[in-house]
Structure formats: C-alpha cells, structure tokens
Write a protein that holds these residues in place. Structure first.
Motif, short mmCIF file in Angstrom:
data_model
loop_
_atom_site.label_atom_id
_atom_site.label_comp_id
_atom_site.label_asym_id
_atom_site.label_seq_id
_atom_site.Cartn_x
_atom_site.Cartn_y
_atom_site.Cartn_z
N ILE A 7 -8.99 -6.15 -51.85
CA ILE A 7 -10.08 -5.95 -52.82
C ILE A 7 -11.31 -5.50 -52.04
N LEU A 8 -11.74 -4.29 -52.28
CA LEU A 8 -12.94 -3.76 -51.65
C LEU A 8 -14.12 -3.99 -52.58
N GLY A 9 -15.18 -4.57 -52.06
CA GLY A 9 -16.31 -4.91 -52.91
C GLY A 9 -16.12 -6.27 -53.55
N ALA A 10 -15.52 -7.20 -52.81
CA ALA A 10 -15.18 -8.51 -53.37
C ALA A 10 -16.40 -9.42 -53.54
N SER A 11 -17.55 -9.00 -53.05
CA SER A 11 -18.74 -9.84 -53.18
C SER A 11 -19.51 -9.58 -54.47
N GLY A 12 -19.01 -8.66 -55.31
CA GLY A 12 -19.63 -8.39 -56.60
C GLY A 12 -18.93 -9.15 -57.71
N GLY A 15 -15.33 -8.00 -58.34
CA GLY A 15 -14.48 -8.44 -57.24
C GLY A 15 -14.12 -9.90 -57.35
N ALA A 16 -15.10 -10.74 -57.66
CA ALA A 16 -14.84 -12.17 -57.83
C ALA A 16 -13.92 -12.42 -59.02
N MET A 43 -15.42 -16.54 -48.73
CA MET A 43 -15.66 -16.33 -50.17
C MET A 43 -16.32 -17.56 -50.79
N ALA A 44 -16.00 -18.75 -50.27
CA ALA A 44 -16.59 -19.98 -50.79
C ALA A 44 -18.11 -20.00 -50.62
N GLU A 45 -18.63 -19.30 -49.61
CA GLU A 45 -20.07 -19.23 -49.40
C GLU A 45 -20.73 -18.28 -50.38
N VAL A 46 -20.01 -17.23 -50.75
CA VAL A 46 -20.55 -16.22 -51.66
C VAL A 46 -20.33 -16.63 -53.11
N PHE A 47 -19.16 -17.21 -53.38
CA PHE A 47 -18.80 -17.64 -54.74
C PHE A 47 -18.23 -19.06 -54.65
N PRO A 48 -19.07 -20.08 -54.71
CA PRO A 48 -18.59 -21.46 -54.57
C PRO A 48 -17.53 -21.86 -55.59
N HIS A 49 -17.48 -21.17 -56.74
CA HIS A 49 -16.47 -21.55 -57.74
C HIS A 49 -15.05 -21.22 -57.29
N LEU A 50 -14.92 -20.45 -56.18
CA LEU A 50 -13.60 -20.08 -55.67
C LEU A 50 -13.24 -20.89 -54.42
N ARG A 51 -13.98 -21.93 -54.12
CA ARG A 51 -13.78 -22.64 -52.86
C ARG A 51 -12.43 -23.36 -52.78
N HIS A 52 -11.77 -23.59 -53.88
CA HIS A 52 -10.47 -24.27 -53.85
C HIS A 52 -9.33 -23.34 -53.42
N LEU A 53 -9.60 -22.04 -53.32
CA LEU A 53 -8.57 -21.06 -52.98
C LEU A 53 -8.57 -20.78 -51.48
#
Length: 342
Positions: A7-12, A15-16, A43-53
């Motif tokens: 996934i390119l641009g996963a910080s948007g 992407g999330a 990714m957990a730092e950019v999108f904390p809701h994904l920290r379980h992955l």
C-alpha cells in the motif's frame, strides 16, 4: 498462499482504510506500507486504532522490494501516482485510488487537473474501477483506476437510468453532500474543527468540480451523445459519508423498476422500497450503497437519493473489491462487514 500486498500512501485516510479492510481478508498479507513523510514510523504511531495489527513499518517507496508483491494499492496524491506507477514493475497488478488514470482522454485530464499526463502508456491499459459496471474488464486488468467518491455516488444513482433511457438526459440536477474526510488528511485552514463544525457550504460551484470530468465521460459514453449534469457538491461537518440527491424528469415507478433490474443480485447495492430514502448513517463503515426513489409532487418528475461511505465504497472498499476480481478471489472477500450504527 496469501497474496502479498503493498500500500503506497498508507499514512492517509484511504491507506488506513485499506489496512483496516485487508486485516479481515483471509488471503491477503500486507507486505509493505509506504508513507514518505512518515517513513520510519510504525503504523500504530500514525493510526493508533490499528495498533492491534502486526504491520510493517512505514517506509519510502524506493525502499520497497516489489519483486514479491502481487498487487499494489496506490493511495497517493494526484499527479504523484502517474510518476510512481510509470516506474513500477510491469508484471505487478495495480489499483490506483487517485484521479490520475480515471479519464481516458489525456486532454480531459489536463483540462480538469491542470497537468499534462505523464504516463500515457499506462493510461491506455487502465480500466475504470466502478466495479458493478466494469466487472469483466477489471478481472483481466493489470491497472485499475478507482473512481472519485462523489463520481461513484452520482453514477450509482444515474447510470441505469441513462442506459435505459427512462429519464430526460438534458435535465439532470445532482446535489451532493460529502463528509470532510473526502478532502484528505492534509492540514487546511477551512477544515479546522472551529471553521468547519456547525456549518454547511457549497464549493466548486458552477461546474468546476473535477469529478465532472468523470460524469461527462461515463454518462456520454452510456448515452452515445454528450450528457452534462448540473452538479453542486457541499461540505458537511461529518467524518464519513456521501448523500447525493438527484432531480430527474421521469416516472418514479419506472425508475424504481429500472434500478431493481439493474442491481438485482448485486451484493453491495441495496434498493429501498419505493418512497423510502437512505441515510449516511445506514452505510457508515461499510461497502454498501443504498438507493431510494420518490415521486415528486410535480407530475413526471422524481427524486433519486444515494448514500455511501466515501472512504469505503467510494474509495478503499471499491479498491479491495476490484483487487479481489483481479486476483481471482471472491469479489466480496473482506468486505461483508455490516455498517456501524449509531
């Protein structure tokens, strides 16, 4: 064996959203995530809701080894996508979420986006990504161009009617409301909470919105002659969702029957009973689009209303739906989660 995905641009936002959806897919493995400005971060730092992955850290695009990637989602800004995709391996499947390959005519791209097309060879092979209407082409495609979220909503509400000739093609008014996530994650003054909340405003008034290029292209192609809709988008203080209200000349009962025939068996398109109207609340976080038809008090006129989630069915969910077809997976895999409510 799982398909390896980049996934390119996963910080948007899109992407999330792709990460959220693919996490539920039994046959896809996220092997690489790029985010140029966030490279090196988890990714957990950019999108904390994904920290379980368990996910790879964000990196720069030039750090990715594409030799083992089966399919790449490109969730990059317009113009950037053309330059990046032009350099990607020719044997890799790509789903682009930007506007860079949506318009078949390079002249139309320059007209609506203000840049010369930088990847003409790739444009020639790109397939327009509105899944329900280009399913067969998408299955065999290497490059699929995802639609605009506004453009997708308007097309679900109008394509079957234009194809069947049951409405006046010279009198179509499309009034659309879009949540703020449709504008992306970049910081902008007019999108600050204090300036957006408790308000509601029209923008791109008078036919300047870029998605009009998609409407012109697709509706005219369907009709076999030029078709132009009158279109005004509005920004609403909501995180997700698009609601399109379309005013047409035609008989409501015939319009409803036309939709019923066109969308029969479609897993993600729900036609409401005649006279009922959809809400963005009822599609939030899902890959579904709801469509309602109501007769107007003026004889011979009808109102069509369509609702979808701009980040899911309007973008990332549509992208995954297309990727499933391209990889030989069941089209609905990873996408049958029910909407979130309330």
């Amino acid at each position: 064996m799982a398909h390896k995905i980049a996934i390119l641009g996963a910080s948007g936002y899109t992407g999330a959203e792709l990460v959220r959806l693919i996490a539920l897919h039994p046959n896809m493995e996220i092997a690489a995530l790029s985010g140029e400005r966030k490279a090196g971060l988890a990714m957990a730092e950019v999108f904390p809701h994904l920290r379980h992955l368990e996910l790879p850290a964000l990196c720069r695009i030039d750090e990715i080894d594409f030799s083992e990637i089966d399919l790449c989602f490109c969730a990059l800004p317009h113009k950037t996508s053309q330059e990046v995709i032009r350099a990607l391996p020719r044997n890799m499947k790509i789903v682009d979420l930007s506007a860079d390959f949506r318009l078949r005519d390079p002249g139309d791209y320059e007209k609506w986006y203000g840049n010369q097309h930088a990847a003409l060879e790739q444009q020639d092979e790109a397939v327009y990504g509105l899944t329900e209407f280009y399913r067969d082409e998408i299955r065999s495609a290497r490059l699929v161009a995802g639609t605009g979220c506004n453009a997708a909503t308007g097309q679900y509400a109008l394509r079957p009617l234009i194809a069947a000739g049951v409405i006046d093609l010279d009198d179509i008014i499309l009034d659309l409301k879009c949540a703020v996530s449709g504008a992306g994650r970049s910081l902008r003054e007019n999108l600050l909470h204090a300036e957006l909340s408790e308000g509601y405003n029209a923008y791109a008034i008078g036919g300047t919105h870029r998605h009009l290029g998609e409407f012109d292209q697709e509706f005219s192609r369907l009709a076999g002659r030029p078709v132009q809709v009158q279109f005004t988008p509005h920004l609403i203080p909501a995180n997700r969702g698009i609601l399109a209200t379309v005013y047409v000349k035609g008989e409501a009962q015939v319009i409803h029957e036309t939709f019923a025939a066109a969308y029969r068996g479609e897993p993600f398109v729900q036609l409401l009973p005649l006279g009922e109207a959809p809400s963005t609340h009822h599609v939030r976080g899902s890959n579904h689009v709801h469509i309602g038809v109501t007769a107007d008090r003026i004889e011979g006129r009808a109102i069509v209303i369509a609702a979808l989630d701009n980040l899911t069915k309007g973008s990332s969910g549509q992208a995954l739906q297309n990727a499933n077809l391209m990889l030989g997976e069941d089209e609905t895999e990873g996408l049958m989660m029910p909407p979130l409510f309330p």
